[in-house]
Design a protein around this motif. Structure first.
Motif, PDB file in Angstrom:
ATOM      1  N   SER A 191       0.932  -1.289  -0.180  1.00 53.59           N
ATOM      2  CA  SER A 191       0.034  -0.040   0.282  1.00 53.59           C
ATOM      3  C   SER A 191       1.308   1.552  -0.431  1.00 53.59           C
ATOM      4  CB  SER A 191      -0.612   0.120   1.551  1.00 53.59           C
ATOM      5  OG  SER A 191      -0.367   0.044   2.439  1.00 53.59           O
ATOM      6  N   GLY A 192       2.326   1.238   0.141  1.00 57.30           N
ATOM      7  CA  GLY A 192       2.994   2.144   0.302  1.00 57.30           C
ATOM      8  C   GLY A 192       2.625   2.873   1.848  1.00 57.30           C
ATOM      9  N   LEU A 193       2.029   2.577   2.343  1.00 57.73           N
ATOM     10  CA  LEU A 193       1.602   3.334   3.761  1.00 57.73           C
ATOM     11  C   LEU A 193       2.925   3.181   4.593  1.00 57.73           C
ATOM     12  CD1 LEU A 193      -1.952   3.155   4.194  1.00 57.73           C
ATOM     13  CD2 LEU A 193      -1.192   4.737   2.955  1.00 57.73           C
ATOM     14  N   GLY A 246      -3.707  16.311   3.422  1.00 58.00           N
ATOM     15  CA  GLY A 246      -3.807  15.955   2.486  1.00 58.00           C
ATOM     16  C   GLY A 246      -4.103  14.927   1.843  1.00 58.00           C
ATOM     17  N   ARG A 247      -2.731  14.025   1.607  1.00 55.34           N
ATOM     18  CA  ARG A 247      -2.760  12.666   1.051  1.00 55.34           C
ATOM     19  C   ARG A 247      -1.661  12.012   2.183  1.00 55.34           C
ATOM     20  NH1 ARG A 247      -1.043  12.191  -3.885  1.00 55.34           N
ATOM     21  NH2 ARG A 247       0.090  14.235  -3.610  1.00 55.34           N
ATOM     22  N   ALA A 248      -1.013  12.564   2.483  1.00 52.23           N
ATOM     23  CA  ALA A 248      -0.089  12.240   3.716  1.00 52.23           C
ATOM     24  C   ALA A 248      -1.020  11.265   4.934  1.00 52.23           C
ATOM     25  CB  ALA A 248       0.153  12.480   4.277  1.00 52.23           C
ATOM     26  N   GLU A 346       1.317  20.073  16.654  1.00 50.88           N
ATOM     27  CA  GLU A 346       3.095  19.539  15.708  1.00 50.88           C
ATOM     28  C   GLU A 346       3.486  18.451  16.237  1.00 50.88           C
ATOM     29  OE1 GLU A 346       6.983  20.923  19.022  1.00 50.88           O
ATOM     30  OE2 GLU A 346       4.416  21.232  20.210  1.00 50.88           O
ATOM     31  N   LEU A 347       3.028  17.402  16.526  1.00 47.15           N
ATOM     32  CA  LEU A 347       3.209  16.229  16.993  1.00 47.15           C
ATOM     33  C   LEU A 347       2.667  15.525  15.271  1.00 47.15           C
ATOM     34  CD1 LEU A 347       4.203  13.202  16.911  1.00 47.15           C
ATOM     35  CD2 LEU A 347       2.164  12.716  18.129  1.00 47.15           C
ATOM     36  N   ILE A 348       1.834  16.131  14.448  1.00 42.84           N
ATOM     37  CA  ILE A 348       1.105  15.452  13.237  1.00 42.84           C
ATOM     38  C   ILE A 348       3.002  16.264  12.527  1.00 42.84           C
ATOM     39  CG2 ILE A 348       0.252  15.974  10.946  1.00 42.84           C
ATOM     40  CD1 ILE A 348      -2.536  15.688  13.683  1.00 42.84           C
ATOM     41  N   GLN A 349       3.037  17.387  12.530  1.00 41.68           N
ATOM     42  CA  GLN A 349       3.783  17.930  11.930  1.00 41.68           C
ATOM     43  C   GLN A 349       5.649  17.800  11.529  1.00 41.68           C
ATOM     44  OE1 GLN A 349       2.904  20.484   9.401  1.00 41.68           O
ATOM     45  NE2 GLN A 349       1.039  20.203  10.158  1.00 41.68           N
ATOM     46  N   GLU A 350       5.615  16.474  12.690  1.00 42.98           N
ATOM     47  CA  GLU A 350       6.739  15.581  12.694  1.00 42.98           C
ATOM     48  C   GLU A 350       6.889  14.976  12.314  1.00 42.98           C
ATOM     49  OE1 GLU A 350      10.968  15.537  13.878  1.00 42.98           O
ATOM     50  OE2 GLU A 350      10.146  17.695  14.435  1.00 42.98           O
ATOM     51  N   LEU A 351       6.331  14.521  12.123  1.00 42.99           N
ATOM     52  CA  LEU A 351       5.205  13.178  11.794  1.00 42.99           C
ATOM     53  C   LEU A 351       5.883  13.342  10.091  1.00 42.99           C
ATOM     54  CD1 LEU A 351       2.297  10.898  13.803  1.00 42.99           C
ATOM     55  CD2 LEU A 351       4.689  10.178  13.402  1.00 42.99           C
ATOM     56  N   LEU A 352       5.169  14.548   9.504  1.00 40.85           N
ATOM     57  CA  LEU A 352       4.762  14.561   8.146  1.00 40.85           C
ATOM     58  C   LEU A 352       6.832  14.472   7.578  1.00 40.85           C
ATOM     59  CD1 LEU A 352       2.192  17.229   7.472  1.00 40.85           C
ATOM     60  CD2 LEU A 352       2.517  14.862   6.506  1.00 40.85           C
ATOM     61  N   LEU A 353       7.986  15.254   8.950  1.00 41.15           N
ATOM     62  CA  LEU A 353       9.041  15.729   8.467  1.00 41.15           C
ATOM     63  C   LEU A 353       9.344  14.286   9.070  1.00 41.15           C
ATOM     64  CD1 LEU A 353       9.914  18.925  10.251  1.00 41.15           C
ATOM     65  CD2 LEU A 353       9.639  18.325   7.836  1.00 41.15           C
ATOM     66  N   ARG A 354       9.573  13.642   9.955  1.00 42.57           N
ATOM     67  CA  ARG A 354       9.967  12.478   9.738  1.00 42.57           C
ATOM     68  C   ARG A 354       9.708  11.347   9.150  1.00 42.57           C
ATOM     69  NH1 ARG A 354      12.320  10.524  14.912  1.00 42.57           N
ATOM     70  NH2 ARG A 354      13.147  13.179  16.097  1.00 42.57           N
ATOM     71  N   ASP A 356       9.270  11.310   5.426  1.00 44.05           N
ATOM     72  CA  ASP A 356       8.924  12.516   4.405  1.00 44.05           C
ATOM     73  C   ASP A 356       8.096  11.980   3.535  1.00 44.05           C
ATOM     74  OD1 ASP A 356      10.690  13.305   2.461  1.00 44.05           O
ATOM     75  OD2 ASP A 356      11.430  11.365   1.346  1.00 44.05           O
ATOM     76  N   LEU A 357       6.702  12.450   4.585  1.00 41.72           N
ATOM     77  CA  LEU A 357       5.527  13.231   3.900  1.00 41.72           C
ATOM     78  C   LEU A 357       5.188  14.665   3.691  1.00 41.72           C
ATOM     79  CD1 LEU A 357       3.710  10.371   5.813  1.00 41.72           C
ATOM     80  CD2 LEU A 357       4.639   9.831   4.059  1.00 41.72           C
TER      81      LEU A 357
END
Length: 382
Positions: A191-193, A246-248, A346-354, A356-357
């Motif tokens: 699924s690529g998730l 978004g689609r992340a 803030e946690l969600i933003q860090e997850l996106l960075l960690r 690569d989403l």
């Protein structure tokens, strides 16, 4: 609620460490539906081979148990088969040790077929050495003859082989379930998730964080997991699909919590459940920031990850219960509150960075939150 007396032998611990052990054991008792009526401690240089604490302390423990009308005794130390048998006889009460207490909690919490098989395998692994030690001693006390000892040892050997076969059969069934999980894991990978796994000391707030993220993203409340303010509230592993922005999207897994001195046979029995940790792209270590012992608990988690050989995995510290603390204990993580929602964005933003989403996080016209999927064994049925 069953009333019990909490007892133990203090050898190396200082007074503060011992009180922490007693307090955590009392929380384990509460999680098992037991009420601690009294605490009895013995300080010594070594364990007594027959009773752990010696005959004088056993007599005192018997008096206190009678005065409190206790229905059982829980020792925070590990007891051998000989010690269990002797203490039960001399106290005329049900006696269990810390490992048996944890097993009882796990048995109460097990909901899925996999969890029940794991608990049964752990129970037999706990029982095996104690069965042998206790019964060999009992046979030698009865007459003392060589013939009696030989007959007793033959019976013990048969019992040992029976238990070993039961353990092998349970492991075979668990292996089949693990193969099914492997198929499912490959589907997830296709699924690529990204896979994110919640880890941490028991009762730090892992399940609460799972539910907070589900609520934060307006996902159906029927997909939330069980969460309670007690040790080992969660036993069965659960995975949820969560859209961050978004689609992340990610797959977020909740796992059984850790405690100090978790017996090896419990880790071995729950190997397939802990496989979620080994396959994760990121580990979220949830820490109770309001607990004065959080540093010790963090070290217990690190030791457990070392035993599981997953220290190389990327890990993010998440300090929970910000609503209960005045100062942030450390600056190398994220401070949140599952109760108020503080820090979740803030946690969600860090997850996106960690993970690569960030490129997938931009909202698109007509983009809606996808319905979250569950891979929980409990929801699929047996």
């Amino acid at each position: 609620m069953k009333s019990i007396v909490l007892a133990g032998l203090r050898i190396q611990e200082n007074e503060a460490e011992w009180e922490q052990k007693l307090s955590e054991a009392a929380m384990l008792c509460k999680a098992c539906g037991m009420e601690v009526k009294a605490r009895v401690s013995q300080k010594g240089q070594k364990t007594h081979p027959r009773t752990l604490i010696g005959s004088g302390k056993v007599a005192e423990l018997k008096q206190i148990s009678a005065a409190e009308q206790a229905e059982g005794i829980v020792f925070i130390n590990e007891l051998s088969g000989i010690q269990l048998r002797n203490l039960s006889q001399e106290l005329a009460l049900s006696v269990i040790d810390r490992s048996a207490l944890i097993l009882e909690i796990f048995e109460q919490r097990a909901r899925t077929r996999q969890a029940r098989l794991q608990v049964e395998a752990a129970r037999l692994a706990y029982q095996l050495p104690r069965l042998v030690l206790g019964q060999i001693h009992a046979d030698q006390q009865q007459g003392g003859g060589v013939r009696n000892r030989g007959a007793g040892e033959t019976r013990l050997e048969r019992s040992r082989r029976t238990i070993e076969k039961q353990i092998r059969d349970l492991h075979a069934q668990l292996k089949q379930l693990q193969l099914q999980q492997s198929v499912q894991s490959r589907k997830r990978r296709r699924s690529g998730l990204k896979q994110v796994c919640l880890i941490g000391y028991s009762n730090a707030g892992k399940s609460s964080l799972m539910n907070a993220l589900l609520t934060f993203r307006s996902i159906s409340p029927t997909k939330q997991v069980d969460a309670a303010d007690q040790l080992f509230a969660t036993l069965d592993s659960a995975t949820r699909r969560i859209k961050l922005a978004g689609r992340a999207e990610i797959l977020l897994s909740d796992t059984v919590g850790f405690v100090r001195d978790l017996p090896d046979f419990l880790l071995d029995a729950f190997e397939s459940t802990l496989q979620e940790i080994q396959e994760a792209d990121l580990l979220l270590e949830v820490i109770d920031a309001s607990d004065p012992q959080w540093e010790f608990q963090h070290e217990v988690v690190m030791q457990t990850l070392r035993r599981l050989q997953v220290l190389q995995l990327d890990r993010l510290l998440v300090f929970n219960k910000a609503d209960r603390v005045e100062q942030w204990p450390r600056k190398d993580g994220i401070l949140i509150s599952c109760q108020t929602g503080q820090g979740l964005e803030e946690l969600i933003q860090e997850l996106l960075l960690r993970l690569d989403l960030t490129s997938l996080a931009k909202p698109e016209i007509g983009d809606e939150f996808l319905s979250e999927l569950s891979y929980n064994e409990d929801e699929r049925g047996e």
